[in-house]
Design a protein around this motif. Structure first.
Motif, mmCIF file in Angstrom:
data_model
loop_
_atom_site.group_PDB
_atom_site.id
_atom_site.type_symbol
_atom_site.label_atom_id
_atom_site.label_comp_id
_atom_site.label_asym_id
_atom_site.label_seq_id
_atom_site.Cartn_x
_atom_site.Cartn_y
_atom_site.Cartn_z
ATOM 1 N N ALA A 83 10.567 -4.524 -0.063
ATOM 2 C CA ALA A 83 11.622 -3.517 -0.216
ATOM 3 C C ALA A 83 11.020 -2.149 -0.534
ATOM 4 C CB ALA A 83 12.592 -3.943 -1.316
ATOM 5 N N SER A 84 9.920 -2.125 -1.290
ATOM 6 C CA SER A 84 9.247 -0.855 -1.566
ATOM 7 C C SER A 84 8.742 -0.223 -0.282
ATOM 8 C CB SER A 84 8.082 -1.077 -2.528
ATOM 9 O OG SER A 84 8.529 -1.534 -3.789
ATOM 10 N N LEU A 85 8.254 -1.046 0.640
ATOM 11 C CA LEU A 85 7.804 -0.542 1.931
ATOM 12 C C LEU A 85 8.962 0.112 2.686
ATOM 13 C CD1 LEU A 85 5.632 -0.267 4.135
ATOM 14 C CD2 LEU A 85 6.263 -2.579 4.899
ATOM 15 N N VAL A 86 10.135 -0.550 2.685
ATOM 16 C CA VAL A 86 11.303 0.022 3.365
ATOM 17 C C VAL A 86 11.729 1.319 2.695
ATOM 18 C CG1 VAL A 86 13.703 -0.389 4.004
ATOM 19 C CG2 VAL A 86 12.047 -2.254 4.147
ATOM 20 N N CYS A 87 11.699 1.357 1.357
ATOM 21 C CA CYS A 87 12.034 2.597 0.645
ATOM 22 C C CYS A 87 11.113 3.733 1.084
ATOM 23 C CB CYS A 87 11.894 2.396 -0.864
ATOM 24 S SG CYS A 87 13.175 1.388 -1.649
ATOM 25 N N GLY A 88 9.826 3.436 1.180
ATOM 26 C CA GLY A 88 8.868 4.464 1.546
ATOM 27 C C GLY A 88 9.003 4.955 2.964
ATOM 28 N N LEU A 163 5.511 3.468 -1.999
ATOM 29 C CA LEU A 163 4.407 2.790 -1.314
ATOM 30 C C LEU A 163 3.287 2.393 -2.270
ATOM 31 C CD1 LEU A 163 4.217 4.999 1.903
ATOM 32 C CD2 LEU A 163 5.355 2.794 1.617
ATOM 33 N N VAL A 164 3.174 3.053 -3.412
ATOM 34 C CA VAL A 164 2.125 2.706 -4.368
ATOM 35 C C VAL A 164 2.318 1.301 -4.929
ATOM 36 C CG1 VAL A 164 3.306 3.590 -6.430
ATOM 37 C CG2 VAL A 164 0.800 3.655 -6.306
ATOM 38 N N ASN A 165 3.529 0.757 -4.807
ATOM 39 C CA ASN A 165 3.788 -0.596 -5.319
ATOM 40 C C ASN A 165 3.069 -1.681 -4.519
ATOM 41 O OD1 ASN A 165 5.584 0.195 -7.389
ATOM 42 N ND2 ASN A 165 7.266 0.328 -5.921
ATOM 43 N N LEU A 166 2.731 -1.406 -3.268
ATOM 44 C CA LEU A 166 2.201 -2.456 -2.402
ATOM 45 C C LEU A 166 0.886 -3.038 -2.916
ATOM 46 C CD1 LEU A 166 3.082 -0.950 1.099
ATOM 47 C CD2 LEU A 166 4.382 -2.571 -0.281
ATOM 48 N N PRO A 167 -0.151 -2.241 -3.197
ATOM 49 C CA PRO A 167 -1.383 -2.854 -3.709
ATOM 50 C C PRO A 167 -1.195 -3.485 -5.085
ATOM 51 C CG PRO A 167 -1.530 -0.456 -3.770
ATOM 52 C CD PRO A 167 -0.314 -0.784 -2.976
ATOM 53 N N LEU A 168 -0.358 -2.901 -5.918
ATOM 54 C CA LEU A 168 -0.111 -3.482 -7.241
ATOM 55 C C LEU A 168 0.557 -4.846 -7.123
ATOM 56 C CD1 LEU A 168 1.185 -0.339 -9.179
ATOM 57 C CD2 LEU A 168 -1.096 -1.349 -9.257
ATOM 58 N N ALA A 169 1.512 -4.976 -6.197
ATOM 59 C CA ALA A 169 2.202 -6.248 -6.020
ATOM 60 C C ALA A 169 1.253 -7.325 -5.498
ATOM 61 C CB ALA A 169 3.380 -6.071 -5.058
ATOM 62 N N VAL A 170 0.369 -6.965 -4.578
ATOM 63 C CA VAL A 170 -0.609 -7.936 -4.065
ATOM 64 C C VAL A 170 -1.493 -8.448 -5.200
ATOM 65 C CG1 VAL A 170 -2.614 -8.230 -2.579
ATOM 66 C CG2 VAL A 170 -0.604 -7.013 -1.724
#
Length: 509
Positions: A83-88, A163-170
């Motif tokens: 969802a963070s990706l879609v937001c970005g 988009l900064v959430n993506l590496p943190l989520a991984v």
């Protein structure tokens, strides 16, 4: 690292999801300009997320008890990242708000399981330390969000705050699967879907009515309909919870003064400390002309003090009766917010610093204590329900606070601009544009600065007075509770399944 791996895995996810409540605050003017969003739309970027968190927490906590807490937590991380990706990448405001709601669904899955995962991973003093760190991270996340949002927006654009959430989520998913034990409750209660639906409708309709009331008028069909829906849905929720054999929130718990006091504290704390920050950010950027990074740095004193207090005085706070840090912290938050609301047309960003620092002091007193106080106020077997209810009330308080304070700001701007020569024929439209971070063309600084300062003063005074009133009520409700702030029930962990290759075996008692 192995000992504290579960704590890091949980705190990373919770920090990320709570930061996203506030990280967009400094980016609001850029989001509004980039997607052509008005004041209502910007409010929904914040409130859609907070509302979805509040509405889904209890239901997802019950689901996690049945299917596995680590499973729900990791699925929540994946949903949050997507969802963070879609937001970005959102091309318009509707897509952004919708993705924010889905993002909050993933966040709710993490938030609903965080306390249970920590409760199962640690015992004794380690558990007290874990809850203290978790509470500190939860409180600091909301304060750090504007700073991080300012840095990202300034240098990488507003889309980077998502988009900064993506590496943190991984990283959080990998760590969670390696360190968190799987657990479930063999006697888990059934999901209370009617109760969850009624609560969601009640909360959403209430916020919708508050947001639309400032623009459509309080007697409009949309506002009256939303108000009626909220009242009916709330009545249905109460009836369902009273009759359900497996309620989301047992009504009997609310009759415990200590537990009611902790829930009230959570709601008022979030509303008073954080709900005014979006409107302060708009003042700093739209009126004073600060950039996103400078705005985030201007709000930094609250973050620094909120971090420092638990680190320097956490043990002393834990040794006090819960009424002292909770009611006392709300009082300090109220005084700090009132101190922020002493602006005039000549005020600069430095006028906020004393009030922000004082508010941070109150945040640092309340945030590490709330979780353990909720656990201590109910029987051990209701600890999960207590944690879910506390998190729900915190997010609901922030959602309602954003809506109410936005209404106060909009009304204050309209009154300040009414009759002014620069406001034009429609001061209400000028107020909406100004509140959305886009000052109307031709509005001179000698009109703009005092008008927004006065409206923001009213907004912050409303938040401060709410905090002081809440402090009195919390003190009354907690006056008979002798428990220390850091003494949650130390029940032994049950139904744990070991992580690793054997994680799929049947849960054991």
């Amino acid at each position: 690292m192995r000992k504290w791996g579960p704590l890091v895995a949980v705190c990373l996810g919770v920090f990320m999801l709570l930061t996203d409540v506030s990280i967009v605050i400094v980016a609001l003017p850029d989001i509004g300009a980039g997607l052509d969003l008005g004041f209502d739309g910007l409010q929904w970027v914040l409130d859609g997320y907070a509302l979805a968190l509040a509405a889904l927490l209890l239901g997802l906590g019950a689901l996690a008890d049945r299917v596995g807490r680590r499973r729900v937590y990791t699925v929540g991380l994946v949903v949050f990242a997507l969802a963070s990706l879609v937001c970005g990448l959102a091309p318009d405001g509707a897509t952004l708000v919708g993705a924010r709601i889905v993002q909050a669904g993933g966040g709710a899955a993490m938030f609903a399981t965080a306390m249970a995962l920590l409760n199962l991973a640690y015992r004794g003093r380690d558990r007290a330390v874990a809850f203290g760190v978790w509470g500190s991270v939860s409180g600091a996340a909301a304060a750090v969000g504007p700073v991080a949002g300012g840095l990202l927006t300034e240098y990488l654009g507003w889309r980077s705050v998502f988009l900064v959430n993506l590496p943190l989520a991984v990283a959080a998913v990998v760590l969670a699967r390696r360190t968190l034990p799987e657990s479930r409750d063999p006697a888990a209660r059934r999901l209370d879907l009617p109760g969850a639906a009624a609560f969601t409708v009640a909360a959403g309709a209430a916020v919708l009515g508050l947001i639309r009331g400032g623009t459509d008028g309080w007697t409009s069909a949309s506002v009256l309909g939303a108000g009626a829906a909220a009242v009916v849905a709330l009545a249905v929720f109460v009836l369902v919870e009273r009759r359900s054999p497996h309620p989301l929130l047992e009504p009997a718990l609310l009759r415990r003064p200590a537990f009611a006091g902790v829930l009230l504290c959570g709601a008022v704390y979030s509303a008073a400390a954080f709900s005014g920050l979006p409107y302060t950010s708009l003042w700093l950027q739209s009126v004073l002309g600060l950039g996103p990074m400078a705005t985030g740095l201007a709000l930094l004193p609250m973050s620094v003090v909120a971090f420092a207090v638990p680190a320097l005085a956490g043990r002393r706070l834990a040794a006090l009766p819960v009424a002292v840090p909770l009611a006392g912290g709300l009082t300090v938050i109220g005084l700090g917010t009132l101190l922020q609301g002493l602006l005039d047309g000549s005020s600069g960003w430095a006028a906020l610093l004393p009030g922000l620092a004082l508010t941070g002091l109150g945040i640092g007193a309340v945030s590490p204590v709330l979780a353990s106080a909720a656990m201590a106020a109910v029987p051990p077997e209701r600890g999960g329900m207590a944690g879910g209810a506390l998190n729900t009330f915190r997010q609901l308080g922030q959602a309602l606070g954003i809506a109410v304070l936005g209404l106060v700001l909009h009304r204050g701007l309209g009154e300040a601009l009414a009759g002014g020569p620069a406001a034009g024929p429609d001061p209400d439209a000028a107020a909406r544009a100004l509140a959305a971070g886009r000052p109307p063309a031709g509005l001179p600084g000698e009109v703009l600065r005092p008008a927004f300062a006065t409206a923001l003063d009213h907004t912050l005074f409303t938040a401060g007075l709410a905090a002081l009133a809440g402090a009195v009520l919390v003190a009354v409700l907690l006056r008979r509770r002798p428990e220390r702030a850091g003494s949650p029930h130390d029940q032994p962990p049950a139904d744990v399944v070991a992580p690793g290759p054997d994680r799929h075996r049947t849960a054991v008692r």
